[in-house]
Design a protein around this motif. Structure first.
Motif, PDB file in Angstrom:
ATOM      1  N   ASP A   1      48.995  32.253  14.482  1.00 49.00           N
ATOM      2  CA  ASP A   1      49.686  31.191  15.212  1.00 49.00           C
ATOM      3  C   ASP A   1      51.210  31.257  15.082  1.00 49.00           C
ATOM      4  OD1 ASP A   1      47.344  30.159  16.186  1.00 49.00           O
ATOM      5  OD2 ASP A   1      47.110  28.692  14.570  1.00 49.00           O
TER       6      ASP A   1
ATOM      7  N   GLU B   1      45.938  37.215  16.355  1.00 46.37           N
ATOM      8  CA  GLU B   1      45.625  35.779  16.415  1.00 46.37           C
ATOM      9  C   GLU B   1      46.278  34.993  15.283  1.00 46.37           C
ATOM     10  OE1 GLU B   1      41.375  35.634  16.589  1.00 46.37           O
ATOM     11  OE2 GLU B   1      41.318  36.242  18.705  1.00 46.37           O
TER      12      GLU B   1
ATOM     13  N   LYS C   1      54.146  31.891  17.829  1.00 46.93           N
ATOM     14  CA  LYS C   1      54.848  30.889  18.632  1.00 46.93           C
ATOM     15  C   LYS C   1      56.260  30.653  18.103  1.00 46.93           C
ATOM     16  CE  LYS C   1      50.463  28.605  19.702  1.00 46.93           C
ATOM     17  NZ  LYS C   1      49.656  27.380  19.508  1.00 46.93           N
TER      18      LYS C   1
END
Length: 285
Positions: free
Chosen positions: A120, A118, A123
């Protein structure tokens, strides 16, 4: 081997004699790697000779119990000379294409790991995958590595720091590299001539290329284990990662055997100029 021991050969078996007359016997055909994790061990030449014949990777550790040397046979394939000649002649265009796909797979694996935990930043790595060019000329691999490691281990983390995290990463990578070296030599090629890496002081240029999609196995363990300690137990865990399972070419296979399938596929792609022959692993992290 962790403590004072004598390693010898008896009837096609590795015999380990330790203090207190403790004896262990292991059939050589069942062994792929031997790691001597102490400087207080002795080994007979008869055993060394059989280790080479059976293409077993023998790794020696220094006084800090870090891998420092390995033994590989000179001739592991009946047509080694032919293989090396073909390796020297690998076309620059196919090498560039293969390296591009290796880098893409490496970044994809890093992205999946960040996504699993998890983070970020996955991306950003997802965008980098599509930006990898022929020969990775824009160095997306390097940019992805910085984002990846900072995301896992903190903004201040550097791979050059003297920390438990780096010690664990280096140890795990060295175990993977040794396994890859074994398969390269077993297939009749030499580790010095790489696809992308071309350092005159690096004995393992080719293996340094081939290891890239596999590093995330080590990264995942080190991240989960934390940075409090790195000692005997953690080293054993890292070695045992070679016995974990991955999926390659549609089959569930132990890491050690999957590395051989992957390496053979890279050689097939290079020799036949056919990228469709490449086989990459996928694994549960």
């Amino acid at each position: 081997m962790e403590n004072r021991a004598k390693l010898e050969l008896k009837l096609s078996h590795l015999v380990v004699r330790q203090d207190g007359n403790k004896i262990r016997k292991i059939y050589l055909k069942d062994i792929s790697h031997i790691i001597v994790n102490t400087t207080e061990a002795s080994i007979t030449f008869a055993l060394l000779n059989e280790i080479v014949k059976n293409k077993i990777k023998l790794i020696f550790c220094d006084e800090k119990r870090n891998p420092c040397a390995e033994i590989s046979p000179f001739y592991s394939s009946y047509n080694t000379s032919e293989k090396i000649r073909s390796q020297i002649k690998w076309d620059e265009y196919i090498k560039g294409d293969v390296w591009q796909l290796i880098v893409k797979q490496k970044i994809k694996n890093q992205m999946n790991l960040l996504k699993l935990y998890e983070k970020d930043e996955y991306k950003m790595l997802e965008k980098y995958i599509d930006q990898v060019e022929f020969k990775d000329e824009s160095n997306r691999e390097g940019h992805a590595a910085k984002v990846y490691f900072n995301s896992l281990f903190g903004k201040d983390f550097s791979r050059s720091d003297d920390t438990n995290v780096n010690a664990a990463l280096d140890y795990g990578y060295s175990i993977l590299l040794a396994s890859i070296n074994r398969q390269v030599v077993s297939n009749g090629y030499i580790t010095q001539i790489g696809i992308f890496h071309d350092n005159m002081f690096n004995q393992f240029n080719l293996s340094s290329d081939l290891i890239e999609p596999w590093r995330v196995i080590i990264d995942s363990y080190v991240y989960r284990n934390g940075s409090e300690i790195f000692d005997k137990e953690e080293k054993i865990d890292l070695i045992n990662l070679l016995n974990d399972f991955v999926t390659i070419d549609g089959k569930l296979t132990r890491v050690n055997q999957a590395i051989d399938i992957y390496i053979r596929s890279v050689f097939d792609a290079l020799n036949n100029r056919d990228l469709s022959l490449l086989r990459f692993p996928s694994y549960e992290l």
